[in-house]
Design a protein around this motif. Structure first.
Motif, mmCIF file in Angstrom:
data_model
loop_
_atom_site.group_PDB
_atom_site.id
_atom_site.type_symbol
_atom_site.label_atom_id
_atom_site.label_comp_id
_atom_site.label_asym_id
_atom_site.label_seq_id
_atom_site.Cartn_x
_atom_site.Cartn_y
_atom_site.Cartn_z
ATOM 1 N N GLU A 227 66.659 28.289 -1.211
ATOM 2 C CA GLU A 227 65.786 27.242 -1.228
ATOM 3 C C GLU A 227 64.652 28.324 -1.396
ATOM 4 O O GLU A 227 64.768 29.550 -1.099
ATOM 5 C CB GLU A 227 65.459 27.429 0.674
ATOM 6 N N ILE A 228 63.226 28.006 -1.363
ATOM 7 C CA ILE A 228 62.038 28.655 -1.798
ATOM 8 C C ILE A 228 60.611 28.017 -0.829
ATOM 9 O O ILE A 228 61.019 26.941 -0.531
ATOM 10 C CB ILE A 228 61.445 29.300 -2.974
ATOM 11 N N ASP A 229 60.309 29.442 -0.489
ATOM 12 C CA ASP A 229 58.377 28.738 0.306
ATOM 13 C C ASP A 229 57.764 28.081 -0.727
ATOM 14 O O ASP A 229 57.610 28.270 -1.510
ATOM 15 C CB ASP A 229 57.899 30.056 1.082
ATOM 16 N N ASP A 230 57.186 27.231 0.183
ATOM 17 C CA ASP A 230 55.689 26.722 -0.660
ATOM 18 C C ASP A 230 55.580 26.952 -1.355
ATOM 19 O O ASP A 230 54.825 26.122 -2.402
ATOM 20 C CB ASP A 230 55.247 25.518 0.749
ATOM 21 N N GLU A 231 54.758 28.096 -0.898
ATOM 22 C CA GLU A 231 53.787 28.783 -2.049
ATOM 23 C C GLU A 231 54.692 29.614 -3.532
ATOM 24 O O GLU A 231 53.785 30.023 -3.959
ATOM 25 C CB GLU A 231 53.155 30.521 -0.837
ATOM 26 N N TYR A 232 56.076 29.165 -3.185
ATOM 27 C CA TYR A 232 56.312 30.005 -4.757
ATOM 28 C C TYR A 232 56.484 28.558 -5.634
ATOM 29 O O TYR A 232 57.393 29.196 -7.301
ATOM 30 C CB TYR A 232 57.226 30.478 -4.259
ATOM 31 N N VAL A 233 56.047 28.010 -5.523
ATOM 32 C CA VAL A 233 56.607 25.738 -6.528
ATOM 33 C C VAL A 233 55.545 26.462 -6.913
ATOM 34 O O VAL A 233 56.203 26.504 -8.546
ATOM 35 C CB VAL A 233 56.311 25.074 -5.142
#
Length: 122
Positions: free
Chosen positions: A92-98
């Motif tokens: 899982e990654i944070d939205d800002e790292y997409v």
């Protein structure tokens, strides 16, 4: 939130000499409840494992893949965090790292990563 220079330095310390960080983002394992940093350099994609209860302290190199390894696609599942699969890890990654994942993948796109032309010239 961008990663601090302290965190970047800790990650750089675990890389081979001469490797420079091009992209760096934190991730969490969906299954193992572990935290990681994904470091993209000119030559490799490196997965760094973090210490228990310390998301910003990488301690070990978990895996190293060639730079041509594609990080995406980023899977978006409604209200859940975006996920990527790197090797056997579902992360899982944070939205800002997409956008970081997509930028890293865009650098390596070549003809062999693109689908075949559906209407080739005759």
């Amino acid at each position: 939130m961008p990663l601090s220079s302290v965190v970047r330095g800790r990650c750089r310390d675990l890389l081979p000499d001469g490797e420079k960080i091009r992209y760096l983002f934190p991730a969490s394992s969906v299954a193992a409840l572990s935290d990681y940093f994904i470091v993209v350099t000119d030559n490799t994609v490196t997965v760094l494992g973090c210490r228990w209860f310390s998301r910003h302290r990488p301690s070990t190199v978990q895996a190293t893949y060639p730079r041509r390894t594609k990080l995406g696609p980023v899977e978006l599942y409604g209200s859940l965090s975006p996920t990527v699969t790197i090797g056997p890890l579902l992360l899982e990654i944070d939205d800002e790292y997409v956008s970081v994942v997509r930028a890293a993948d865009a650098e390596i796109l070549t003809a062999d990563y693109l689908p075949p032309d559906p209407l080739p010239e005759l």
